[in-house]
Design an enzyme around this catalytic site. Structure first.
Site, mmCIF file in Angstrom:
data_model
loop_
_atom_site.group_PDB
_atom_site.id
_atom_site.type_symbol
_atom_site.label_atom_id
_atom_site.label_comp_id
_atom_site.label_asym_id
_atom_site.label_seq_id
_atom_site.Cartn_x
_atom_site.Cartn_y
_atom_site.Cartn_z
ATOM 1 N N SER A 169 0.744 -1.129 -0.050
ATOM 2 C CA SER A 169 0.049 -0.003 0.141
ATOM 3 C C SER A 169 0.766 1.374 -0.068
ATOM 4 O O SER A 169 2.048 1.417 0.660
ATOM 5 C CB SER A 169 -0.915 -0.005 1.214
ATOM 6 O OG SER A 169 -1.410 1.206 1.470
ATOM 7 N N TYR A 194 -2.089 5.190 -4.058
ATOM 8 C CA TYR A 194 -3.132 6.290 -3.834
ATOM 9 C C TYR A 194 -2.570 7.168 -4.462
ATOM 10 O O TYR A 194 -1.628 7.815 -4.126
ATOM 11 C CB TYR A 194 -3.430 6.426 -2.414
ATOM 12 C CG TYR A 194 -4.223 5.374 -1.803
ATOM 13 C CD1 TYR A 194 -5.632 5.201 -2.277
ATOM 14 C CD2 TYR A 194 -3.974 4.570 -0.581
ATOM 15 C CE1 TYR A 194 -6.529 4.254 -1.716
ATOM 16 C CE2 TYR A 194 -5.077 3.833 -0.008
ATOM 17 C CZ TYR A 194 -6.205 3.604 -0.828
ATOM 18 O OH TYR A 194 -7.295 2.818 -0.249
ATOM 19 N N THR A 220 -5.767 2.303 -7.021
ATOM 20 C CA THR A 220 -7.129 2.132 -5.989
ATOM 21 C C THR A 220 -7.803 3.157 -6.550
ATOM 22 O O THR A 220 -7.648 4.333 -6.433
ATOM 23 C CB THR A 220 -6.738 2.158 -4.633
ATOM 24 O OG1 THR A 220 -6.122 0.868 -4.446
ATOM 25 C CG2 THR A 220 -8.116 1.719 -3.952
ATOM 26 N N LYS A 302 -7.945 -1.018 -9.333
ATOM 27 C CA LYS A 302 -8.875 -1.667 -8.363
ATOM 28 C C LYS A 302 -10.024 -0.970 -7.823
ATOM 29 O O LYS A 302 -9.915 0.189 -7.573
ATOM 30 C CB LYS A 302 -7.674 -1.891 -7.207
ATOM 31 C CG LYS A 302 -8.163 -2.495 -5.696
ATOM 32 C CD LYS A 302 -6.970 -2.907 -4.785
ATOM 33 C CE LYS A 302 -7.715 -3.631 -3.558
ATOM 34 N NZ LYS A 302 -8.112 -2.549 -2.582
ATOM 35 N N HIS A 326 -13.596 -3.131 -1.871
ATOM 36 C CA HIS A 326 -12.703 -2.708 -0.832
ATOM 37 C C HIS A 326 -12.899 -3.449 0.607
ATOM 38 O O HIS A 326 -12.779 -2.845 1.809
ATOM 39 C CB HIS A 326 -12.668 -1.150 -0.643
ATOM 40 C CG HIS A 326 -11.464 -0.681 -0.241
ATOM 41 N ND1 HIS A 326 -10.622 0.037 -0.890
ATOM 42 C CD2 HIS A 326 -10.958 -0.366 1.080
ATOM 43 C CE1 HIS A 326 -9.578 0.709 -0.265
ATOM 44 N NE2 HIS A 326 -9.712 0.297 0.943
HETATM 45 C C1 LIG Z 1 -7.175 -2.298 7.313
HETATM 46 C C2 LIG Z 1 -7.330 -2.629 5.890
HETATM 47 C C3 LIG Z 1 -6.482 -1.478 5.158
HETATM 48 C C4 LIG Z 1 -6.479 -1.375 3.951
HETATM 49 N N1 LIG Z 1 -5.931 -0.471 3.183
HETATM 50 C C5 LIG Z 1 -5.960 -0.532 1.701
HETATM 51 C C6 LIG Z 1 -4.765 0.325 1.169
HETATM 52 O O1 LIG Z 1 -4.232 0.942 1.581
HETATM 53 N N2 LIG Z 1 -5.036 0.239 -0.243
HETATM 54 C C7 LIG Z 1 -6.072 -0.387 -0.876
HETATM 55 O O2 LIG Z 1 -6.177 -0.326 -2.117
HETATM 56 N N3 LIG Z 1 -6.905 -1.124 -0.190
HETATM 57 C C8 LIG Z 1 -6.689 -1.279 1.002
HETATM 58 N N4 LIG Z 1 -7.507 -2.177 1.711
HETATM 59 C C9 LIG Z 1 -8.333 -2.971 1.044
HETATM 60 C C10 LIG Z 1 -8.033 -4.286 0.654
HETATM 61 O O3 LIG Z 1 -6.994 -4.084 -0.462
HETATM 62 C C11 LIG Z 1 -8.764 -5.157 -0.036
HETATM 63 O O4 LIG Z 1 -9.592 -4.616 -0.965
HETATM 64 C C12 LIG Z 1 -9.783 -5.913 0.964
HETATM 65 O O5 LIG Z 1 -9.566 -5.943 2.362
HETATM 66 C C13 LIG Z 1 -10.185 -7.148 0.504
HETATM 67 O O6 LIG Z 1 -11.573 -7.442 1.396
HETATM 68 P P1 LIG Z 1 -11.051 -8.622 2.512
HETATM 69 O O7 LIG Z 1 -10.518 -7.930 3.631
HETATM 70 O O8 LIG Z 1 -12.540 -9.177 2.820
HETATM 71 O O9 LIG Z 1 -10.333 -9.745 2.184
HETATM 72 C C14 LIG Z 1 -7.396 -2.297 3.252
HETATM 73 C C15 LIG Z 1 -8.270 -3.061 3.974
HETATM 74 C C16 LIG Z 1 -8.211 -3.265 5.124
HETATM 75 C C17 LIG Z 1 -8.830 -4.202 5.947
HETATM 76 O O1 LIG Z 2 -8.395 1.970 5.261
HETATM 77 C C1 LIG Z 2 -8.753 1.348 3.985
HETATM 78 O O2 LIG Z 2 -9.546 0.634 3.666
HETATM 79 C C2 LIG Z 2 -7.715 2.193 3.175
HETATM 80 O O3 LIG Z 2 -7.985 1.858 2.177
HETATM 81 C C3 LIG Z 2 -6.573 3.217 3.546
HETATM 82 C C4 LIG Z 2 -6.840 4.374 3.275
HETATM 83 C C5 LIG Z 2 -5.775 5.300 3.574
HETATM 84 C C6 LIG Z 2 -4.802 4.934 4.494
HETATM 85 C C7 LIG Z 2 -4.639 3.716 4.904
HETATM 86 C C8 LIG Z 2 -5.652 2.818 4.437
#
Ligand SMILES: Cc1cc2nc3c(=O)[nH]c(=O)nc-3n(C[C@H](O)[C@H](O)[C@H](O)COP(=O)(O)O)c2cc1C
Ligand SMILES: O=C(O)C(=O)c1ccccc1
Length: 430
Positions: A169, A194, A220, A302, A326
């Site tokens: 990320s 991002y 994303t 994404k 997401h």
């Molecule tokens: C705590 C957390 C942080 C996340 N941070 C990002 C991120 O920084 N960038 C991003 O594209 N998706 C982020 N996601 C989404 C994940 O990439 C993914 O789409 C999602 O977790 C998939 O669903 P699942 O948790 O049910 O497997 C985040 C998800 C979680 C749970």
């Molecule tokens: O929390 C999230 O789902 C996420 O995508 C995110 C967005 C910014 C910073 C860190 C995580």
């Protein structure tokens, strides 16, 4: 861990949905032996993890924690501050889409076939030039230092030891260079963007990611601003406004050039410059050529849920998409990602690579997504819960468990390779 917690979340939504999945007594006590986890190349046949676990049992060793990945959300709570737990397990709004993601998997059932000799199996595949031992990647999960002090470094090491590609990320707690080093020369890594609204910063981050060996760019689209997330709001919990999950911009020369004081001297000013740069910055389809100009590898978008957006991605010359909501963290009430998949596959399946995430917890979930047309899946919260339970070993245990379950379930369903799966392998709408 790095945060003091505010009021504890009380809404019955989001985190509760994840944490209240049926709890069986199956969870092995934490802190016990790691069921054969070891660094180095994976043993031939992921199903061997099952043998390792049973054989270790002869020596009185149990898996480090449960092998039922649907239970991990509940037990992760014991390892985390309330704020961090709410952030990780939580979802948008009432949690309706988070629950819908799981419910959608239940509406499809595998129809096993017999006497087809499905051994030895070969789960390996190549997606956008990245060779992988199974059609599974680690989804980008930001701010992993709130989950474990080693954060993304632990994830990178575990991913490399199992051979699974990771997607880092932009909101990482460690720099791209540090994560690349932890992932090592044999690790495979993609970078999630991002998209900052400052072009110089964007280009600088992309160049650093490329130089650090990140091969594919995942952009994303669905989180250009954070959704209404009661779990976080009720605790006033937002890690990156405290300078957590900002290692990549804060170490970036182009970003630092725009600051009067360094982030080390004045973290608040750095945060105030970064947060509006990467959030609140919606983009449009006609801006995608900028990324193509500054990234010479494959580009994947994404967060696609509508067939028309998938067509736009193909028209824009993108190499792939991730069908994703997401993990239910953005639009509450949005369609389950699995329900969006067939229509998108029909629209653009022959034009670009279609990946999937949101709700994958078990081997059979992976098979269902593949049968509905995904080339590979990303898994998010489960490995982050593994990180909470036991750092690098915890992530490895989750990965080995998921891949072993996938391998065994594929074989028991009568298939030797994931490519043999199709909609015929499922009964849907049950
Ligand atoms: C705590 C957390 C942080 C996340 N941070 C990002 C991120 O920084 N960038 C991003 O594209 N998706 C982020 N996601 C989404 C994940 O990439 C993914 O789409 C999602 O977790 C998939 O669903 P699942 O948790 O049910 O497997 C985040 C998800 C979680 C749970
Ligand atoms: O929390 C999230 O789902 C996420 O995508 C995110 C967005 C910014 C910073 C860190 C995580």
């Amino acid at each position: 861990m790095s945060e003091t917690s505010g009021a504890s979340g009380t809404s019955e939504s989001s985190a509760a949905a994840e944490a209240s999945e049926p709890s069986q007594a199956g969870g092995a006590p934490a802190g016990q032996a790691d069921g054969g986890a070891s660094a180095g190349p994976p043993a031939p046949g992921f199903g061997n993890y099952q043998n390792d676990i049973y054989l270790n049992g002869l020596d009185g060793q149990l898996p480090r924690f449960t092998t039922d990945l649907t239970l991990l959300g509940a037990s992760a709570r014991e390892h985390l501050d309330p704020g961090a737990f709410g952030y990780l397990a939580g979802a948008a709004g009432s949690g309706a889409t988070h629950r819908a993601n799981r419910a959608a998997f239940d509406r499809h059932r595998l129809v096993p076939r017999m006497l087809r000799g499905p051994a030895p199996r070969d789960l390996s595949t190549t997606v956008l030039g990245t060779r992988m031992p199974a059609p599974v990647l680690l989804a980008p999960v930001g701010v992993q230092s709130i989950i474990h002090p080693d954060g993304e470094l632990a994830t990178a090491r575990a991913a490399a030891s199992v051979g699974v590609p990771m997607v880092l990320s932009t909101a990482s707690s460690h720099t791209v260079e540090e994560v690349a080093e932890a992932n090592g020369p044999d690790g495979t890594r993609w970078f999630q963007l991002y998209w900052p609204n400052d072009d110089d910063v964007c280009v600088s981050i992309l160049e650093r990611a490329r130089d650090a060996g990140f091969t594919t760019l995942v952009v994303t689209l669905d989180t250009w601003t954070l959704a209404w997330r009661p779990q976080d709001l009720d605790q006033s919990y937002l890690p990156f406004i405290r300078g957590v999950g900002t290692a990549i911009p804060f170490s970036d020369p182009a970003f630092r050039a725009g600051l009067e004081k360094t982030p080390e001297e004045d973290v608040i000013s750095a945060v105030l410059r970064w947060v509006p740069m990467f959030t609140g910055t919606d983009r449009s389809w006609d801006q995608l050529p900028f990324l193509r100009e500054h990234w010479d590898g494959p580009i994947v978008l994404k967060g696609v849920l509508h067939p028309d957006d998938a067509r736009k991605a193909a028209d824009a010359g993108m190499d792939g998409i991730v069908v994703s909501n997401h993990g239910g963290r953005q639009v509450d009430g949005a369609i389950a990602a699995l329900d969006a998949l067939p229509g998108i596959v029909e629209a653009v399946g022959d034009r670009l690579e279609i990946l999937f995430d949101s709700g994958i917890r078990t081997g059979s979930d992976v098979l269902k997504a593949l049968a509905l047309g995904a080339r590979a899946v990303l898994v998010g919260r489960p490995y982050a819960y593994g990180l909470a339970h036991g750092g690098e070993d915890g992530v490895r245990h989750v990965l080995r468990s998921l891949l072993a379950d996938l391998d065994l379930t594929l074989g028991l369903s009568g298939h030797r390779t994931p490519g043999e799966l199709s909609a015929d392998s499922l009964q849907s709408g049950v």
